[in-house]
Scaffold this motif. Structure first.
Motif, PDB file in Angstrom:
ATOM      1  N   THR A  58       0.257   5.536  19.273  1.00 40.42           N
ATOM      2  CA  THR A  58       0.932   5.828  18.011  1.00 40.42           C
ATOM      3  C   THR A  58       0.634   4.763  16.963  1.00 40.42           C
ATOM      4  O   THR A  58       0.408   3.586  17.292  1.00 40.42           O
ATOM      5  N   SER A  61       3.522   2.932  11.999  1.00 39.57           N
ATOM      6  CA  SER A  61       4.571   3.601  11.222  1.00 39.57           C
ATOM      7  C   SER A  61       5.381   4.593  12.045  1.00 39.57           C
ATOM      8  O   SER A  61       6.352   5.169  11.549  1.00 39.57           O
ATOM      9  N   TYR A  62       4.999   4.796  13.321  1.00 39.45           N
ATOM     10  CA  TYR A  62       5.627   5.843  14.124  1.00 39.45           C
ATOM     11  C   TYR A  62       6.925   5.387  14.764  1.00 39.45           C
ATOM     12  O   TYR A  62       7.057   4.246  15.218  1.00 39.45           O
ATOM     13  N   LYS A  69       9.773  12.044   8.413  1.00 38.21           N
ATOM     14  CA  LYS A  69       8.346  11.725   8.372  1.00 38.21           C
ATOM     15  C   LYS A  69       7.653  12.339   9.571  1.00 38.21           C
ATOM     16  O   LYS A  69       7.985  12.032  10.725  1.00 38.21           O
ATOM     17  N   LYS A  70       6.706  13.214   9.321  1.00 37.54           N
ATOM     18  CA  LYS A  70       5.966  13.883  10.382  1.00 37.54           C
ATOM     19  C   LYS A  70       4.524  13.390  10.411  1.00 37.54           C
ATOM     20  O   LYS A  70       3.927  13.130   9.362  1.00 37.54           O
ATOM     21  N   HIS A  71       3.979  13.302  11.616  1.00 36.13           N
ATOM     22  CA  HIS A  71       2.646  12.729  11.803  1.00 36.13           C
ATOM     23  C   HIS A  71       1.642  13.790  12.229  1.00 36.13           C
ATOM     24  O   HIS A  71       1.946  14.627  13.092  1.00 36.13           O
ATOM     25  N   THR A  98      -5.400   5.564  15.188  1.00 34.29           N
ATOM     26  CA  THR A  98      -4.035   5.136  14.858  1.00 34.29           C
ATOM     27  C   THR A  98      -4.003   3.945  13.907  1.00 34.29           C
ATOM     28  O   THR A  98      -2.995   3.729  13.224  1.00 34.29           O
ATOM     29  N   THR A 101      -5.124   5.864  10.318  1.00 36.34           N
ATOM     30  CA  THR A 101      -4.399   7.046   9.847  1.00 36.34           C
ATOM     31  C   THR A 101      -2.955   6.955  10.340  1.00 36.34           C
ATOM     32  O   THR A 101      -2.592   6.048  11.093  1.00 36.34           O
ATOM     33  N   SER A 102      -2.156   7.920   9.963  1.00 36.74           N
ATOM     34  CA  SER A 102      -0.757   7.987  10.434  1.00 36.74           C
ATOM     35  C   SER A 102      -0.609   8.939  11.608  1.00 36.74           C
ATOM     36  O   SER A 102       0.514   9.291  11.988  1.00 36.74           O
ATOM     37  N   ALA A 103      -1.723   9.350  12.219  1.00 40.32           N
ATOM     38  CA  ALA A 103      -1.688  10.367  13.272  1.00 40.32           C
ATOM     39  C   ALA A 103      -1.197   9.814  14.605  1.00 40.32           C
ATOM     40  O   ALA A 103      -1.402   8.648  14.942  1.00 40.32           O
TER      41      ALA A 103
END
Length: 329
Positions: A58, A61-62, A69-71, A98, A101-103
């Motif tokens: 992750t 930011s997770y 907030k959705k990833h 990770t 990106t915010s994924a």
């Protein structure tokens, strides 16, 4: 060759591969990100009962705390000829995703052949997709921004799982059982040197590339093929040979955007580039390139303190492509 003999050989090569992977992941710098958390889930699609792990990586930011907030979600399938390998093998790729990106990156520990031959691994991966989509709220996932990635055999899975997922969703749709899955959408595939045609012999694949850089010994190829194809399936099946799938099936199953990273010295180069051209002809946007001067799985070798510039360049390009798709959706 008996299944017992295949299991013994698989155990030996799994041990060797695990040692090599650990040299890369723990003694080659910079070190990749550690697994954030793991979940064990059931295989709901396969006719062979069982369960397997999902390894999550992750971004900073997770949080698993309920949030607005959705990833974006990247589901990864590791390589290893469907017979060896582990979901943590692609930790460096996970780190690239990770950190840039915010994924959320979920790597699937699908069940391996010869214990679980074709198509069980594919069905495990489809089960993982459906489970993640159903748990989207709990894990703060934006499943309308789902992408797949895979390396080698996992690259073949990226194609095959897309096809099998489309078939499963169609079945569920007809049975009015899509609850919790309606928002899921596959928007990109990132395929690193994935196989596309199982009807071609290994010798024929080698002969197709005059610049072949041999990496995998014939004895290992034999183990892979005997194990995965233990039940003698039809090699023209789209789930084995996506490069031979009907046009409409590819149009329906694949997202509009794909990224293909191939190796100039690979036995899979010719079939992969033919598939790239075919997909473009079907109207798909296919980005990526051929990495010169490298053979199969060039990005997985331990680099210790030398680093791997070509690997980093390929990963960066793929991540930028993913981010572009996620931003535009």
């Amino acid at each position: 060759m008996s299944r017992l003999a295949l299991r013994i050989k698989a155990f030996f090569f799994r041990t060797v591969q695990s040692i090599i992977a650990h040299l890369d992941l723990y003694l080659s710098h910079p070190l990749p990100q550690n697994v954030s958390f793991t979940c064990k889930i059931p295989s709901t699609v396969s006719s062979v009962p069982g369960s397997f792990n999902l390894l999550f990586y992750t971004p900073s930011s997770y949080s698993k705390t309920p949030s607005s907030k959705k990833h974006p979600l990247l589901i990864n399938f590791h390589g290893g000829g469907f017979t060896i390998g582990h979901a943590y093998d692609d930790a460096r790729w996970a780190t690239a995703v990770t950190s840039q990106t915010s994924a959320v990156f979920a790597s699937v520990e699908y069940r391996l052949a010869p214990e679980y031959p074709f198509p069980i691994g594919i069905e495990d991966c489809v089960s993982a997709v459906l489970w993640l989509w159903k748990q989207a709220d709990e894990y703060n996932l934006d499943i309308s921004k789902t992408a797949f990635s895979g390396f080698s055999a996992g690259g073949n899975f990226a194609y095959a799982v897309s096809i099998r997922l489309n078939q499963e969703l169609e079945r569920l749709r007809k049975e009015n059982k899509l609850d919790g899955l309606e928002d899921g959408k596959l928007v990109n595939l990132v395929v690193f040197y994935g196989s596309t045609d199982y009807t071609e012999s290994r010798a024929g694949k080698d002969a197709s590339n005059p610049n072949l850089i041999p990496v995998i010994p014939p004895v290992l190829f034999k183990l892979f093929d005997k194990s995965y194809l233990y039940l003698n399936p039809d090699k023209t099946s789209p789930l084995l040979s996506p490069g031979l799938a009907p046009d409409q099936l590819l149009r329906d199953s694949f997202p509009e955007s794909l990224i293909m990273i191939n190796c100039a010295g690979d036995q899979l180069l010719a079939e992969s580039e033919i598939f790239r051209k075919r997909l473009k002809g079907l109207g798909k946007q296919v980005d990526g390139y051929v990495v010169e001067g490298v053979g199969h799985e060039w990005d997985k070798s331990p680099s210790f303190k030398r680093g791997n510039v070509k690997r980093d360049e390929a990963y960066t390009l793929a991540v930028k492509g993913l981010e572009g798709v996620w931003t535009s959706v």
